[in-house]
Design a protein around this motif. Structure first.
Motif, PDB file in Angstrom:
ATOM      1  N   ASN A  77      30.698  46.709  37.853  1.00 52.80           N
ATOM      2  CA  ASN A  77      30.714  48.071  38.382  1.00 52.80           C
ATOM      3  C   ASN A  77      31.861  48.826  37.716  1.00 52.80           C
ATOM      4  OD1 ASN A  77      30.730  50.420  39.884  1.00 52.80           O
ATOM      5  ND2 ASN A  77      30.235  49.378  41.807  1.00 52.80           N
ATOM      6  N   ASN A  78      31.535  49.609  36.684  1.00 54.52           N
ATOM      7  CA  ASN A  78      32.558  50.228  35.843  1.00 54.52           C
ATOM      8  C   ASN A  78      33.395  51.299  36.545  1.00 54.52           C
ATOM      9  OD1 ASN A  78      32.012  49.948  32.377  1.00 54.52           O
ATOM     10  ND2 ASN A  78      30.865  48.753  33.869  1.00 54.52           N
ATOM     11  N   LYS A  79      32.970  51.750  37.719  1.00 52.21           N
ATOM     12  CA  LYS A  79      33.757  52.746  38.459  1.00 52.21           C
ATOM     13  C   LYS A  79      34.471  52.155  39.669  1.00 52.21           C
ATOM     14  CE  LYS A  79      31.282  56.900  37.024  1.00 52.21           C
ATOM     15  NZ  LYS A  79      30.512  58.099  37.466  1.00 52.21           N
ATOM     16  N   GLN A  80      34.388  50.851  39.808  1.00 53.13           N
ATOM     17  CA  GLN A  80      35.012  50.172  40.950  1.00 53.13           C
ATOM     18  C   GLN A  80      36.329  49.546  40.492  1.00 53.13           C
ATOM     19  OE1 GLN A  80      33.838  50.088  44.046  1.00 53.13           O
ATOM     20  NE2 GLN A  80      34.000  48.070  44.978  1.00 53.13           N
ATOM     21  N   PRO A  81      37.482  50.026  40.980  1.00 47.76           N
ATOM     22  CA  PRO A  81      38.750  49.400  40.592  1.00 47.76           C
ATOM     23  C   PRO A  81      38.757  47.916  40.973  1.00 47.76           C
ATOM     24  CG  PRO A  81      39.116  51.485  41.726  1.00 47.76           C
ATOM     25  CD  PRO A  81      37.662  51.147  41.900  1.00 47.76           C
ATOM     26  N   PRO A  82      39.350  47.029  40.159  1.00 50.36           N
ATOM     27  CA  PRO A  82      40.002  47.298  38.871  1.00 50.36           C
ATOM     28  C   PRO A  82      39.051  47.225  37.678  1.00 50.36           C
ATOM     29  CG  PRO A  82      40.327  45.022  39.429  1.00 50.36           C
ATOM     30  CD  PRO A  82      39.497  45.611  40.552  1.00 50.36           C
ATOM     31  N   LEU A  83      37.727  47.184  37.936  1.00 44.55           N
ATOM     32  CA  LEU A  83      36.773  47.081  36.828  1.00 44.55           C
ATOM     33  C   LEU A  83      36.643  48.384  36.054  1.00 44.55           C
ATOM     34  CD1 LEU A  83      34.065  44.955  38.659  1.00 44.55           C
ATOM     35  CD2 LEU A  83      35.652  44.165  36.897  1.00 44.55           C
ATOM     36  N   ASP A  84      37.274  49.441  36.541  1.00 47.28           N
ATOM     37  CA  ASP A  84      37.315  50.685  35.774  1.00 47.28           C
ATOM     38  C   ASP A  84      38.335  50.600  34.640  1.00 47.28           C
ATOM     39  OD1 ASP A  84      39.472  50.608  37.478  1.00 47.28           O
ATOM     40  OD2 ASP A  84      39.356  52.711  38.069  1.00 47.28           O
ATOM     41  N   ASN A  85      39.067  49.480  34.576  1.00 48.75           N
ATOM     42  CA  ASN A  85      40.034  49.225  33.522  1.00 48.75           C
ATOM     43  C   ASN A  85      39.379  48.341  32.459  1.00 48.75           C
ATOM     44  OD1 ASN A  85      42.174  48.211  31.905  1.00 48.75           O
ATOM     45  ND2 ASN A  85      43.627  48.410  33.597  1.00 48.75           N
ATOM     46  N   ILE A  86      39.300  48.849  31.225  1.00 48.99           N
ATOM     47  CA  ILE A  86      38.618  48.111  30.162  1.00 48.99           C
ATOM     48  C   ILE A  86      39.265  46.752  29.911  1.00 48.99           C
ATOM     49  CG2 ILE A  86      39.950  49.242  28.337  1.00 48.99           C
ATOM     50  CD1 ILE A  86      37.468  49.076  26.545  1.00 48.99           C
ATOM     51  N   VAL A 104      47.151  43.101  36.789  1.00 51.64           N
ATOM     52  CA  VAL A 104      46.249  42.589  37.826  1.00 51.64           C
ATOM     53  C   VAL A 104      46.565  41.125  38.098  1.00 51.64           C
ATOM     54  CG1 VAL A 104      43.852  42.019  38.367  1.00 51.64           C
ATOM     55  CG2 VAL A 104      44.403  44.201  37.278  1.00 51.64           C
ATOM     56  N   SER A 105      46.738  40.800  39.362  1.00 49.88           N
ATOM     57  CA  SER A 105      46.944  39.410  39.772  1.00 49.88           C
ATOM     58  C   SER A 105      46.302  39.200  41.128  1.00 49.88           C
ATOM     59  CB  SER A 105      48.441  39.073  39.827  1.00 49.88           C
ATOM     60  OG  SER A 105      49.109  39.922  40.766  1.00 49.88           O
ATOM     61  N   ASP A 106      46.088  37.938  41.484  1.00 50.77           N
ATOM     62  CA  ASP A 106      45.457  37.599  42.775  1.00 50.77           C
ATOM     63  C   ASP A 106      44.177  38.410  42.993  1.00 50.77           C
ATOM     64  OD1 ASP A 106      47.580  35.855  43.393  1.00 50.77           O
ATOM     65  OD2 ASP A 106      48.780  37.538  44.112  1.00 50.77           O
ATOM     66  N   LEU A 107      43.366  38.469  41.953  1.00 50.80           N
ATOM     67  CA  LEU A 107      42.149  39.285  41.999  1.00 50.80           C
ATOM     68  C   LEU A 107      40.985  38.500  42.589  1.00 50.80           C
ATOM     69  CD1 LEU A 107      40.600  41.862  41.275  1.00 50.80           C
ATOM     70  CD2 LEU A 107      40.331  40.964  38.933  1.00 50.80           C
ATOM     71  N   THR A 108      40.299  39.110  43.548  1.00 55.17           N
ATOM     72  CA  THR A 108      39.073  38.546  44.109  1.00 55.17           C
ATOM     73  C   THR A 108      37.969  39.589  43.998  1.00 55.17           C
ATOM     74  OG1 THR A 108      40.278  37.157  45.685  1.00 55.17           O
ATOM     75  CG2 THR A 108      37.950  37.587  46.159  1.00 55.17           C
ATOM     76  N   LEU A 120      35.693  31.958  35.847  1.00 51.10           N
ATOM     77  CA  LEU A 120      36.633  33.019  36.213  1.00 51.10           C
ATOM     78  C   LEU A 120      37.839  32.457  36.959  1.00 51.10           C
ATOM     79  CD1 LEU A 120      34.217  35.901  37.331  1.00 51.10           C
ATOM     80  CD2 LEU A 120      35.408  35.645  35.149  1.00 51.10           C
ATOM     81  N   ARG A 121      37.599  31.454  37.765  1.00 56.37           N
ATOM     82  CA  ARG A 121      38.708  30.824  38.499  1.00 56.37           C
ATOM     83  C   ARG A 121      39.732  30.243  37.540  1.00 56.37           C
ATOM     84  NH1 ARG A 121      35.846  27.430  41.217  1.00 56.37           N
ATOM     85  NH2 ARG A 121      35.319  29.003  42.782  1.00 56.37           N
ATOM     86  N   ASP A 122      39.262  29.767  36.377  1.00 55.21           N
ATOM     87  CA  ASP A 122      40.157  29.177  35.386  1.00 55.21           C
ATOM     88  C   ASP A 122      41.136  30.188  34.799  1.00 55.21           C
ATOM     89  OD1 ASP A 122      39.066  26.681  35.751  1.00 55.21           O
ATOM     90  OD2 ASP A 122      37.725  26.813  34.006  1.00 55.21           O
ATOM     91  N   VAL A 123      40.817  31.495  34.891  1.00 54.57           N
ATOM     92  CA  VAL A 123      41.735  32.513  34.368  1.00 54.57           C
ATOM     93  C   VAL A 123      42.411  33.289  35.496  1.00 54.57           C
ATOM     94  CG1 VAL A 123      40.414  32.720  32.235  1.00 54.57           C
ATOM     95  CG2 VAL A 123      39.967  34.316  34.112  1.00 54.57           C
ATOM     96  N   GLY A 124      42.198  32.835  36.733  1.00 54.03           N
ATOM     97  CA  GLY A 124      42.900  33.449  37.857  1.00 54.03           C
ATOM     98  C   GLY A 124      42.106  34.469  38.646  1.00 54.03           C
ATOM     99  N   ILE A 125      40.802  34.531  38.450  1.00 57.51           N
ATOM    100  CA  ILE A 125      39.961  35.461  39.200  1.00 57.51           C
ATOM    101  C   ILE A 125      39.097  34.682  40.175  1.00 57.51           C
ATOM    102  CG2 ILE A 125      38.150  37.220  39.081  1.00 57.51           C
ATOM    103  CD1 ILE A 125      39.088  37.836  36.237  1.00 57.51           C
ATOM    104  N   GLU A 126      39.227  34.996  41.466  1.00 54.75           N
ATOM    105  CA  GLU A 126      38.378  34.380  42.478  1.00 54.75           C
ATOM    106  C   GLU A 126      37.154  35.259  42.718  1.00 54.75           C
ATOM    107  OE1 GLU A 126      38.716  31.423  43.897  1.00 54.75           O
ATOM    108  OE2 GLU A 126      40.561  31.027  42.765  1.00 54.75           O
ATOM    109  N   THR A 127      36.075  34.651  43.157  1.00 56.74           N
ATOM    110  CA  THR A 127      34.864  35.408  43.479  1.00 56.74           C
ATOM    111  C   THR A 127      34.372  35.060  44.873  1.00 56.74           C
ATOM    112  OG1 THR A 127      33.511  33.695  42.433  1.00 56.74           O
ATOM    113  CG2 THR A 127      34.081  35.617  41.088  1.00 56.74           C
TER     114      THR A 127
END
Length: 500
Positions: A277-286, A347-351, A373-380
């Protein structure tokens, strides 16, 4: 499914009957089979291709029940359909379609130019519910010249117009029955709609009044089996004659080893993506989107979710298309780079939410991607949703961070130019590329623009590009005519037959 059983008494009677038949020399030859049962994993939400986005709609009705002015052939070529020919003005703005005469809708009413005008005007109207309304955006007017001739004038040249008219969303419907097509489809095709047993099957019957070459099957049943294990059991038991998009590729080696079956492996138009979702922070950051792209191991997803069936892609374009550019290296697996990009973005502790529709490529692939994604610090936070919920919540509501879906529409990179499309990109420079593509008719120029479009969305890391979905099917070895490839989302039954 009840196990098949036969009583001893019945077996005795059967043996006696066979013995008598042999003794009398009167065993009749088996009649040729005239019906086919086709397996599908997903049931369509409705049966109107002009009023729904689900691929399963076209998989039942495209070319079977409904027809457009043009149509896709098995090789992806654009063929005449309800228009037997057309003339294009020198400025590329006017298309004059010469319609087939003597064509009737399944309710017995005549097909003519008025139906074409109604269908195209309805699809492009302000209140249109057509899922691919952009296909008709360049139409300025539709004029009935006479009952067998219709003139379509465009507001600007569109080199893909005949291609657009071959989509399932562009089929011709009648004003008398259009409102009821979702539950009772009435088209001009070689099969007529018979019954929809919700949750089970759709039955079609041969149209005895079809204008074109008669089909060789009297009846086609589309049977809906969502569970891969049940799909395997149904094929092995002979309850299904073909499963063109078989949901359990891990079972294909078993079918290949069994002479009763033929395994069909081909290509599709299905770009399978991790949509963001390109307009949903932080995904609005390339940088965050790029980090996610570098966290993905495409081959691990292909191997783990699709058992090796699939071609890695680095942009939203089919590798079998001559204009394809291999950009997989631009977003190659690089966990350390992904971590560095997240740090640069602060960005840190991103879920992130990860909403997964029913297909196995999404459910299985989602679990693999979550681990990557978990391997780079992103939880889902994974949520499994049914298609109706996905359409409402993700596609229409844009209430998501990540999702996995295969876009099976043919050469559909133009969706990235739509402001309201669910991943919300709509970049002005990309729109300019597509506007120039619409105007271009020279093949070399069009190829160059398509390649620029591919590079643009790859440079912007709009989505995570995973793989081109393979068409992995299985069929009774005697059933012929199933499309090996999928130039569009269809189970075209018009040339299917049983071999003696």
């Amino acid at each position: 499914m009840k196990p098949y059983s036969t009583s001893k008494a019945a077996l005795s009677i059967l043996a006696l009957g066979m013995g008598l038949g042999l003794a009398m020399g009167s065993v009749p030859a088996m009649a040729a089979k005239m019906d086919a049962t086709i397996g599908m994993q997903l049931e369509p939400p409705n049966l109107d291709p002009t009023g729904g986005a689900a691929a399963a709609i076209d998989e039942v009705v495209y070319a079977n029940v409904f027809e457009g002015l043009t149509r896709f052939g098995a090789d992806g070529s654009i063929l005449p359909a309800l228009a037997e020919s057309w003339d294009i003005s020198e400025d590329g703005l006017t298309y004059t379609f010469n319609l087939r005469e003597g064509v009737k809708f399944h309710d017995g009413t005549d097909f003519n130019a008025e139906d074409v005008k109604f269908s195209l005007d309805r699809a492009r109207a302000d209140d249109s519910t057509n899922a691919q309304k952009a296909l008709f955006a360049d139409i300025a007017s539709v004029e009935v010249v006479d009952p067998a001739t219709v003139k379509v004038t465009l507001s600007k040249p569109n080199g893909a117009f005949l291609f657009n008219m071959a989509w399932g969303d562009a089929v011709i419907v009648a004003p008398e029955t259009a409102a009821e097509n979702a539950a009772n489809p009435v088209g001009t095709g070689p099969f007529t709609f018979t019954e929809w047993a919700k949750g089970d099957r759709v039955d079609l019957s041969r149209n005895p009044d079809y204008w074109g070459e008669a089909v060789r099957l009297d009846k086609v049943t589309f049977k809906f089996i969502s569970d891969p294990t049940a799909a395997f059991a149904a094929m092995m038991a002979g309850d299904i004659d073909a499963f063109p998009n078989f949901p359990a590729p891990e079972n294909l080696p078993q079918f290949e080893a069994d002479p009763r079956f033929s395994v069909i492996v081909g290509s599709t138009e299905g770009e399978t993506i991790l949509a963001m979702n390109n307009k949903q922070p932080p995904l609005d950051n390339i940088k965050v989107r790029e980090a996610i792209s570098h966290a993905i191991d495409r081959q691990a997803i292909i191997d783990g979710a699709m058992f090796g069936y699939g071609t890695p892609i680095g942009t939203h374009f089919a590798p079998h298309n001559p204009a394809y550019v291999d950009l997989t290296g631009q977003s190659a697996l690089d966990p350390e780079k992904a971590k560095a990009l997240l740090a640069e973005a602060g960005v840190s502790d991103l879920t992130l939410s990860l909403k997964l529709p029913p297909p196995s490529y999404a459910r299985r692939g989602g679990e693999i991607i979550a681990a990557q994604l978990r391997d780079v610090g992103i939880e889902t936070e994974i949520t499994n949703v049914e298609w109706a919920q996905w359409i409402e919540d993700v596609f229409k509501g844009k209430n998501f961070d990540l999702t996995i879906v295969s876009h099976t529409e043919p050469m559909d990179i133009g969706i990235y130019g739509r402001d309201d499309y669910y991943f919300q990109y709509g970049d002005p420079d990309f729109k300019a590329i597509m506007a120039n593509l619409d105007k271009a008719t020279d093949p070399a120029t069009r190829t160059g623009l398509m390649q620029s479009a591919q590079r643009k969305i790859a440079d912007d890391y709009v989505n995570g590009y995973l793989f081109q979905l393979a068409r992995t099917g299985v069929a009774d070895a005697k059933l012929k005519g199933i499309w090996p490839n999928s130039p569009t989302q269809a189970n075209d039954m018009t040339a299917v037959y049983w071999e003696d």
